[in-house]
Design an enzyme around this catalytic site. Structure first.
Site, short mmCIF file in Angstrom:
data_model
loop_
_atom_site.label_atom_id
_atom_site.label_comp_id
_atom_site.label_asym_id
_atom_site.label_seq_id
_atom_site.Cartn_x
_atom_site.Cartn_y
_atom_site.Cartn_z
CB SER A 15 98.69 -24.08 68.44
OG SER A 15 98.05 -22.94 67.89
CE1 TYR A 63 94.24 -25.87 71.18
CE2 TYR A 63 95.16 -23.79 70.40
CZ TYR A 63 94.85 -25.12 70.19
OH TYR A 63 95.14 -25.70 68.98
N1 LIG Z 1 92.33 -26.31 63.30
C1 LIG Z 1 93.16 -25.39 63.75
O1 LIG Z 1 93.00 -24.19 63.43
C2 LIG Z 1 94.35 -25.78 64.61
C3 LIG Z 1 95.39 -24.86 64.76
C4 LIG Z 1 96.48 -25.21 65.55
C5 LIG Z 1 96.53 -26.44 66.17
N2 LIG Z 1 95.50 -27.32 66.02
C6 LIG Z 1 95.59 -28.61 66.71
O2 LIG Z 1 95.50 -29.66 65.78
C7 LIG Z 1 94.96 -30.82 66.41
C8 LIG Z 1 93.85 -31.40 65.56
O3 LIG Z 1 92.79 -30.47 65.51
P1 LIG Z 1 91.83 -30.32 64.25
O4 LIG Z 1 91.96 -28.93 63.78
O5 LIG Z 1 92.04 -31.41 63.27
O6 LIG Z 1 90.41 -30.44 65.00
P2 LIG Z 1 89.15 -31.40 64.73
O7 LIG Z 1 88.81 -31.44 63.29
O8 LIG Z 1 88.11 -30.95 65.69
O9 LIG Z 1 89.69 -32.84 65.17
C9 LIG Z 1 89.99 -33.12 66.50
C10 LIG Z 1 90.22 -34.62 66.67
O10 LIG Z 1 90.54 -34.88 68.06
C11 LIG Z 1 89.74 -35.96 68.50
N3 LIG Z 1 89.47 -35.88 69.93
C12 LIG Z 1 89.00 -34.81 70.63
N4 LIG Z 1 88.80 -35.15 71.92
C13 LIG Z 1 89.15 -36.46 72.04
C14 LIG Z 1 89.15 -37.38 73.12
N5 LIG Z 1 88.69 -37.05 74.33
N6 LIG Z 1 89.57 -38.65 72.90
C15 LIG Z 1 89.99 -39.03 71.65
N7 LIG Z 1 90.02 -38.19 70.60
C16 LIG Z 1 89.59 -36.93 70.78
C17 LIG Z 1 88.45 -35.86 67.67
O11 LIG Z 1 87.83 -37.16 67.57
P3 LIG Z 1 86.48 -37.64 68.28
O12 LIG Z 1 85.61 -36.43 68.48
O13 LIG Z 1 85.92 -38.64 67.33
O14 LIG Z 1 86.95 -38.27 69.56
C18 LIG Z 1 88.99 -35.43 66.32
O15 LIG Z 1 89.38 -36.56 65.57
C19 LIG Z 1 94.53 -30.39 67.81
O16 LIG Z 1 95.50 -30.77 68.75
C20 LIG Z 1 94.47 -28.87 67.69
O17 LIG Z 1 94.69 -28.25 68.93
C21 LIG Z 1 94.41 -27.02 65.25
#
Ligand SMILES: NC(=O)c1ccc[n+]([C@@H]2O[C@H](COP(=O)([O-])OP(=O)(O)OC[C@H]3O[C@@H](n4cnc5c(N)ncnc54)[C@H](OP(=O)(O)O)[C@@H]3O)[C@@H](O)[C@H]2O)c1
Length: 267
Positions: free
Chosen positions: A144, A157
């Site tokens: 991130s 985080y």
């Molecule tokens: N969005 C942002 O602003 C942002 C910024 C920087 C970094 N990130 C990083 O990017 C990555 C993806 O995030 P996103 O923004 O795409 O969020 P998101 O839309 O909430 O997607 C998160 C994904 O992780 C899966 N997940 C969560 N807990 C899990 C578990 N216990 N077992 C298996 N799968 C799990 C969820 O699937 P299920 O709920 O179906 O299991 C979902 O597919 C993360 O690592 C996040 O920290 C995001």
């Protein structure tokens, strides 16, 4: 429908939403087969069907909870038993808690560590030997922008994503001579379900200007180009790049004060 170049197989965790689903679509569009992992099986099944129809690739669904410490091994064992070699690993599944450290039950903190530290590390450890043997591998670990900025009060985080950033660079140094590129992808605010899960959707929508946000597709495009180019760290988007560069010369003490003052999700 795009014409496959070399058919590889990509394992994408967190493929049921946001950045993970965008990675699965991007890689399938380039002719790669995909293994889709997350807990919400119905979403994975629908995405797999979309990718098979749209791109003619093989799409395998593995519903798994990465909070289960047997999860990573079970996922890789299921691939092995189906004769699937993992060439590309997108270590993407993640979320953030939103409470004060001291007030959060340890089992909630442990869930963050299991999903975003232990599972990320174990999945890499499980697939790397095969990648080395075949002299080809691509690993993208979702860190991130937070890992490159002053720490924020309370949240586990940022320390977790700092680990992912550091791990990715260490692995890239070790593995590049074996044909395996590893990239820490460090997005800033990205449109996805992340803030709904974190419970910060209102603050994210009202306090943060649109210029700070990127689409998941733009993040993925830049992240994939970076791992192909052999870059160990990728900060996608001009605004995020400028933010990361601007934060670099900030002395530790000032960073502490800034982190304490400007955390939009402070509780
Ligand atoms: N969005 C942002 O602003 C942002 C910024 C920087 C970094 N990130 C990083 O990017 C990555 C993806 O995030 P996103 O923004 O795409 O969020 P998101 O839309 O909430 O997607 C998160 C994904 O992780 C899966 N997940 C969560 N807990 C899990 C578990 N216990 N077992 C298996 N799968 C799990 C969820 O699937 P299920 O709920 O179906 O299991 C979902 O597919 C993360 O690592 C996040 O920290 C995001």
């Amino acid at each position: 429908m795009s014409v496959p170049t070399t058919s590889r197989t990509a394992l994408v965790t967190g493929a049921s939403a946001g950045i993970g689903a965008a990675f699965a679509r991007h890689l399938a569009a380039q002719g790669n087969n995909v293994v889709l992992v997350a807990r919400r099986e119905d979403r994975l099944v629908a995405l797999a069907e979309e990718l098979r129809r749209g791109y003619g690739v093989t799409a395998t669904v593995i519903a798994a909870d990465l909070n289960d410490n047997a999860g990573p091994r079970s996922i890789v064992d299921q691939c092995t038993s189906q004769g699937i070699d993992i060439d590309i690993l997108i270590n993407n599944a993640g979320f953030s808690g939103n409470g004060a450290f001291a007030d959060t039950p340890f089992e909630d903190l442990a869930r963050e560590i299991q999903v975003m530290v232990t599972a990320v590390t174990e999945l890499a450890h499980l697939v790397i030997p095969g990648m080395k043997e075949r002299r080809y591998g691509r690993i993208v670990n979702l860190s991130s922008l937070a890992a490159l900025l002053p720490p924020a009060a309370s949240l586990l985080y940022t320390p977790i994503k700092s680990y992912v950033l550091n791990l990715s660079q260490a692995l890239d140094m070790e593995l590049k001579p074996h044909g395996v590129n590893v990239t820490a992808l460090c997005p800033g605010f990205t449109h996805s379900e992340f803030h709904d899960v974190m419970g910060t959707r209102d603050a994210a929508s009202t306090k943060l200007p649109g210029i700070l946000w990127q689409s998941a597709e733009d993040v993925v495009r830049e992240g994939w180009d970076a791992v192909e180019a052999g870059k160990a760290v990728c900060v996608p988007g001009t605004v995020n790049k400028l933010t990361a560069a601007g934060a670099k010369p900030i002395p530790t003490r000032l960073g502490y004060v800034l982190g304490r003052t400007f955390n939009p999700f402070k509780n």
